[in-house]
Design a protein around this motif. Structure first.
Motif, PDB file in Angstrom:
ATOM      1  N   ASP A 130       0.829  -1.211   0.000  1.00  0.00           N
ATOM      2  CA  ASP A 130       0.000   0.000   0.000  1.00  0.00           C
ATOM      3  C   ASP A 130       0.865   1.264   0.000  1.00  0.00           C
ATOM      4  O   ASP A 130       0.497   2.273  -0.620  1.00  0.00           O
ATOM      5  CB  ASP A 130      -0.924   0.012   1.220  1.00  0.00           C
ATOM      6  N   VAL A 131       1.981   1.193   0.702  1.00  0.00           N
ATOM      7  CA  VAL A 131       2.895   2.333   0.739  1.00  0.00           C
ATOM      8  C   VAL A 131       3.557   2.513  -0.629  1.00  0.00           C
ATOM      9  O   VAL A 131       3.655   3.633  -1.151  1.00  0.00           O
ATOM     10  CB  VAL A 131       3.979   2.124   1.820  1.00  0.00           C
ATOM     11  N   ILE A 132       3.991   1.412  -1.213  1.00  0.00           N
ATOM     12  CA  ILE A 132       4.614   1.455  -2.539  1.00  0.00           C
ATOM     13  C   ILE A 132       3.638   2.028  -3.561  1.00  0.00           C
ATOM     14  O   ILE A 132       4.011   2.834  -4.425  1.00  0.00           O
ATOM     15  CB  ILE A 132       5.058   0.037  -2.964  1.00  0.00           C
ATOM     16  N   ALA A 133       2.372   1.621  -3.460  1.00  0.00           N
ATOM     17  CA  ALA A 133       1.357   2.042  -4.421  1.00  0.00           C
ATOM     18  C   ALA A 133       1.172   3.553  -4.467  1.00  0.00           C
ATOM     19  O   ALA A 133       0.722   4.110  -5.482  1.00  0.00           O
ATOM     20  CB  ALA A 133       0.028   1.368  -4.096  1.00  0.00           C
ATOM     21  N   LYS A 134       1.535   4.253  -3.392  1.00  0.00           N
ATOM     22  CA  LYS A 134       1.421   5.715  -3.374  1.00  0.00           C
ATOM     23  C   LYS A 134       2.239   6.345  -4.498  1.00  0.00           C
ATOM     24  O   LYS A 134       1.912   7.421  -4.996  1.00  0.00           O
ATOM     25  CB  LYS A 134       1.886   6.270  -2.029  1.00  0.00           C
ATOM     26  N   GLY A 135       3.304   5.653  -4.886  1.00  0.00           N
ATOM     27  CA  GLY A 135       4.167   6.182  -5.933  1.00  0.00           C
ATOM     28  C   GLY A 135       3.494   6.287  -7.285  1.00  0.00           C
ATOM     29  O   GLY A 135       3.949   7.042  -8.152  1.00  0.00           O
ATOM     30  N   LEU A 136       2.404   5.554  -7.497  1.00  0.00           N
ATOM     31  CA  LEU A 136       1.700   5.613  -8.778  1.00  0.00           C
ATOM     32  C   LEU A 136       1.021   6.957  -8.991  1.00  0.00           C
ATOM     33  O   LEU A 136       0.702   7.325 -10.123  1.00  0.00           O
ATOM     34  CB  LEU A 136       0.668   4.486  -8.867  1.00  0.00           C
ATOM     35  N   ASP A 137       0.789   7.682  -7.899  1.00  0.00           N
ATOM     36  CA  ASP A 137       0.152   8.998  -7.992  1.00  0.00           C
ATOM     37  C   ASP A 137       1.156  10.133  -7.861  1.00  0.00           C
ATOM     38  O   ASP A 137       0.760  11.304  -7.780  1.00  0.00           O
ATOM     39  CB  ASP A 137      -0.914   9.140  -6.886  1.00  0.00           C
ATOM     40  N   ASP A 138       2.441   9.789  -7.847  1.00  0.00           N
ATOM     41  CA  ASP A 138       3.478  10.810  -7.675  1.00  0.00           C
ATOM     42  C   ASP A 138       3.538  11.722  -8.894  1.00  0.00           C
ATOM     43  O   ASP A 138       3.299  11.293 -10.030  1.00  0.00           O
ATOM     44  CB  ASP A 138       4.836  10.141  -7.453  1.00  0.00           C
ATOM     45  N   GLU A 139       3.884  12.975  -8.668  1.00  0.00           N
ATOM     46  CA  GLU A 139       3.989  13.942  -9.760  1.00  0.00           C
ATOM     47  C   GLU A 139       5.204  13.695 -10.638  1.00  0.00           C
ATOM     48  O   GLU A 139       5.255  14.135 -11.792  1.00  0.00           O
ATOM     49  CB  GLU A 139       4.064  15.356  -9.189  1.00  0.00           C
ATOM     50  N   ASP A 140       6.176  12.969 -10.107  1.00  0.00           N
ATOM     51  CA  ASP A 140       7.409  12.709 -10.848  1.00  0.00           C
ATOM     52  C   ASP A 140       7.302  11.413 -11.652  1.00  0.00           C
ATOM     53  O   ASP A 140       6.964  10.357 -11.115  1.00  0.00           O
ATOM     54  CB  ASP A 140       8.600  12.619  -9.883  1.00  0.00           C
ATOM     55  N   TRP A 141       7.619  11.504 -12.936  1.00  0.00           N
ATOM     56  CA  TRP A 141       7.531  10.347 -13.835  1.00  0.00           C
ATOM     57  C   TRP A 141       8.461   9.225 -13.381  1.00  0.00           C
ATOM     58  O   TRP A 141       8.104   8.052 -13.419  1.00  0.00           O
ATOM     59  CB  TRP A 141       7.904  10.797 -15.254  1.00  0.00           C
TER      60      TRP A 141
END
Length: 283
Positions: A130-141
């Motif tokens: 779940d923590v890793i999944a946060k990266g899918l919404d990150d502003e950085d490509w």
């Protein structure tokens, strides 16, 4: 090839001439002395990208020797100064760093977020999906791409579902291609796991053999991956035994000999004789 002593190399890391600092950092490759830890940590913020990367790589190859100091510095630093500390921590391959990486997924610096997410994947931190999944919404490509790779490393039903979801939601064609590659990797890993195989990413033996002269600590880490995967080749076990002998690491040498005997006697009967003889001579 530099003839600098460790003390000279450490001193030269402070030199104003970048070429001298580059020579110094090359001289420290393979060092395991605790006296080099703090100077190397300081070098992870050098103005030279080559010096920063090499310093982090050396610290990572030190493993547990440098781990506590890296953790202390990582938790006290901020911004881009944490980037190469994050990389060094990742390279130690120490599961104790998982909570630190989980927290750093929300770091202010995109570089720290990216490395931390990759580390969680490489360390098989399935409980932190779940923590890793946060990266899918990150502003950085780059952070989003790191998240895809981390999900592929985990290779679970849930992480594969996240890759598919990201592929559907993304408009960038290059990202979609990366998702496709990540899916293939994840599905291959998942299949191997279901068959009871130990899955480890390794590099060619010849490459590691060449590495022994320039970076023995890194070579040891790479041979250990073959051992972890219970390779049916005797070469990685032999090379590890030799390298541990050079380091006077009796316990590690005995452990790899015993591992080789157990694995090879089952997978390649007869190949274990060299290890049995060497172990008997040590008793």
């Amino acid at each position: 090839m530099s003839n600098l002593t460790m003390t000279e190399a450490i001193e030269n890391l402070q030199n104003d001439d970048v070429s001298i600092r580059k020579e110094a950092i090359e001289s420290l490759i393979g060092v395991t002395d605790e006296a080099a830890i703090d100077p190397l940590i300081e070098a992870t913020t050098d103005e030279s990208a080559q010096v920063r990367f090499k310093a982090a790589e050396i610290l990572g190859n030190m493993g547990n020797v440098a781990f506590d100091r890296l953790v202390s510095k990582f938790t006290s630093e901020s911004g881009k100064n944490k980037r190469f500390l994050a990389f060094a921590l990742k390279e130690t391959n120490n599961e104790k760093a998982i909570p630190l990486f989980a927290e750093a997924v929300s770091d202010e610096d995109f570089g720290v977020r990216k490395v931390s997410i990759r580390a969680l994947g490489e360390l098989q931190a399935n409980d932190y999906l779940d923590v890793i999944a946060k990266g899918l919404d990150d502003e950085d490509w780059g952070v989003r791409l790191a998240t895809i790779h981390a999900c592929a490393d985990l290779a679970s039903d849930e992480s594969i579902a996240l890759i598919k979801k990201a592929r559907r939601a993304e408009k960038d064609e290059d990202f979609k291609k990366s998702c496709k590659k990540a899916l293939k990797k994840a599905e291959k890993l998942q299949k191997a796991k279901s068959e009871g195989k130990v899955v480890v990413s390794t590099i060619p033996m010849k490459t590691i053999k060449d590495m022994e002269k320039t970076n023995p600590q890194k070579a040891i880490k790479e041979y250990e991956k073959y051992v972890q995967a219970e390779s049916d080749k005797d070469a990685p076990y032999k090379r590890l035994a030799v390298l541990y002998r050079k380091l006077n690491d009796y316990d590690a040498e005995v452990a790899v000999l015993e591992k080789a005997i157990n694995v090879l006697s089952e997978k390649k009967p007869g190949k274990e004789k060299w290890f049995v003889d060497r172990l008997n001579k040590m008793k």
